[in-house]
Design an enzyme around this catalytic site. Structure first.
Site, short mmCIF file in Angstrom:
data_model
loop_
_atom_site.label_atom_id
_atom_site.label_comp_id
_atom_site.label_asym_id
_atom_site.label_seq_id
_atom_site.Cartn_x
_atom_site.Cartn_y
_atom_site.Cartn_z
N MET A 20 0.84 -1.19 0.00
CA MET A 20 0.00 0.00 0.00
C MET A 20 0.89 1.25 0.00
O MET A 20 0.44 2.34 0.39
CB MET A 20 -0.94 -0.01 1.20
CG MET A 20 -1.92 -1.19 1.16
SD MET A 20 -3.42 -0.92 2.09
CE MET A 20 -2.77 -0.69 3.72
N GLY A 21 2.15 1.08 -0.41
CA GLY A 21 3.05 2.23 -0.49
C GLY A 21 3.61 2.61 0.87
O GLY A 21 3.61 1.81 1.80
N HIS A 24 9.27 1.17 3.11
CA HIS A 24 10.38 1.30 4.06
C HIS A 24 11.27 0.05 3.94
O HIS A 24 11.02 -0.82 3.08
CB HIS A 24 9.86 1.48 5.49
CG HIS A 24 8.81 0.48 5.88
ND1 HIS A 24 9.09 -0.86 6.02
CD2 HIS A 24 7.48 0.61 6.13
CE1 HIS A 24 7.99 -1.50 6.36
NE2 HIS A 24 6.99 -0.65 6.41
N HIS A 27 9.69 -3.36 3.39
CA HIS A 27 9.30 -3.69 2.01
C HIS A 27 10.53 -4.05 1.19
O HIS A 27 10.49 -4.96 0.37
CB HIS A 27 8.60 -2.50 1.35
CG HIS A 27 7.29 -2.13 1.98
ND1 HIS A 27 7.15 -1.04 2.80
CD2 HIS A 27 6.08 -2.72 1.93
CE1 HIS A 27 5.90 -0.96 3.21
NE2 HIS A 27 5.22 -1.96 2.69
N GLY A 136 5.06 -10.15 4.47
CA GLY A 136 5.82 -10.10 5.71
C GLY A 136 5.10 -10.83 6.85
O GLY A 136 3.87 -10.83 6.92
N LYS A 138 5.16 -9.86 9.79
CA LYS A 138 4.69 -8.90 10.80
C LYS A 138 3.17 -8.92 10.89
O LYS A 138 2.61 -8.86 11.97
CB LYS A 138 5.19 -7.50 10.46
CG LYS A 138 4.70 -6.53 11.48
CD LYS A 138 5.13 -5.13 11.19
CE LYS A 138 4.25 -4.21 11.96
NZ LYS A 138 2.93 -4.08 11.35
N ARG A 172 2.95 2.81 9.55
CA ARG A 172 2.28 3.62 10.57
C ARG A 172 3.25 4.26 11.56
O ARG A 172 2.88 5.20 12.27
CB ARG A 172 1.29 2.77 11.36
CG ARG A 172 0.09 2.36 10.55
CD ARG A 172 -0.79 1.40 11.34
NE ARG A 172 -1.71 0.72 10.46
CZ ARG A 172 -2.91 1.17 10.14
NH1 ARG A 172 -3.34 2.26 10.68
NH2 ARG A 172 -3.69 0.49 9.31
O1 PAF Z 1 0.00 -5.58 4.02
C1 PAF Z 1 -0.40 -4.73 3.19
O2 PAF Z 1 0.28 -3.77 2.84
C2 PAF Z 1 -1.80 -4.88 2.62
O3 PAF Z 1 -2.67 -5.41 3.55
C3 PAF Z 1 -1.84 -5.67 1.31
C4 PAF Z 1 -1.40 -7.11 1.51
C5 PAF Z 1 -0.94 -4.99 0.27
C6 PAF Z 1 -3.26 -5.69 0.75
O4 PAF Z 1 -3.74 -4.42 0.50
#
Ligand code: PAF
Length: 265
Positions: A20-21, A24, A27, A136, A138, A172
């Site tokens: 979802m962008g 960090h 990712h 992940g 997490k 977050r």
């Molecule tokens: O973990 C996330 O960032 C979101 O829940 C995901 C898996 C991209 C689905 O929108």
């Protein structure tokens, strides 16, 4: 790195990292793992409205498109897909249910959240048709639910990346002020305290002591579960896992760690 905006330019058979962008180092570690699986590494950035039960949370979700593109490219992403809402949710799309596991722990506090997650992930898989998808640990409950989605995609799980003081990386975390950022280590301290205990009863009790020592942390749940079915762990559970979630100054934080099973000793 190619920026993909058309569904027709997606690369099937790739290693795929849906996000979802607000990218960090957590990712980045998923992209690195994806690059070990395939020459084509596709990342998507889509802030999925269906998984936000609270409109304020959706509005406040961090959006950092320029930095995201830089980080993705540096981390070896070959294709960055920025889907439109209509690509994912055409008129008449069917929302999926995450089932009973979607209603407990995170799901109990965030009604509908996991229905939104399984719906978007299924749809992303349908459109991309990757060979691998990396998620992940997490978000352990999310990972478990994604593994239950019926598809040919091989789900690869990646270990949680932490700051040097133990805080699990999360988009977050940028919403924590300086004081809350220091207090946020309460979660990893509680997890480590549980892991160091001799038995589950003392693990549960030390974990609660650590949590209660940080009065600004509002606990949602702190539990030791059997990671295979999320029931409460007993001494004979083979794969116990500690899961904790709560709020610091309005920011929801979650984390978990696998425990060594006493059943295997
Ligand atoms: O973990 C996330 O960032 C979101 O829940 C995901 C898996 C991209 C689905 O929108």
């Amino acid at each position: 790195m190619k920026i993909v905006t058309q569904v027709s330019d997606l690369v099937s058979g790739c290693a795929f990292v849906p996000t979802m962008g607000a990218l960090h180092s957590g990712h980045q570690s998923l992209f690195t793992l994806a690059a070990k699986k395939s020459e084509s590494v596709m990342a998507s950035i889509f802030v999925n409205p269906l998984q936000f039960e609270n409109p304020d949370d959706l509005a406040r979700y961090p959006r950092t498109p320029e930095q995201d593109a830089e980080l993705a490219e540096e981390a070896g992403v070959t294709h960055l897909w920025l889907p439109l809402y209509e690509d994912i949710y055409p008129p008449g799309f069917k929302k999926l249910s995450a089932g009973p596991l979607g209603d407990i722990y995170e799901g109990a506090s965030r009604p509908g959240h996991f229905d939104g997650v399984v719906t978007v992930v299924s749809r992303l898989f349908e459109l991309v048709r990757p060979q691998f998808a990396i998620f992940g640990e997490k978000d352990f409950q999310q990972l478990s639910l994604i593994k239950k989605i019926k598809s040919d995609v091989e789900i690869v799980s990646a270990p949680t990346v932490r700051e040097s003081d133990g805080l699990a990386l999360s988009s977050r975390n940028t919403r924590l002020d300086a004081q809350s950022r220091l207090q946020a280590t309460v979660i990893s301290r509680a997890l480590h305290a549980a892991l160091a205990a001799d038995n589950l009863a003392s693990a549960r009790s030390v974990m609660r002591e650590v949590i209660e020592s940080e009065s600004s942390f509002t606990l949602d749940y702190a539990e030791i579960i059997d990671e295979d079915d999320f029931t409460e762990a007993t001494e004979s559970t083979l794969r116990p896992r500690v899961i904790i979630s709560g709020w610091l100054n309005g920011v929801r934080l979650i984390d978990n760690m696998a425990m060594r099973s006493r059943a295997q000793i």
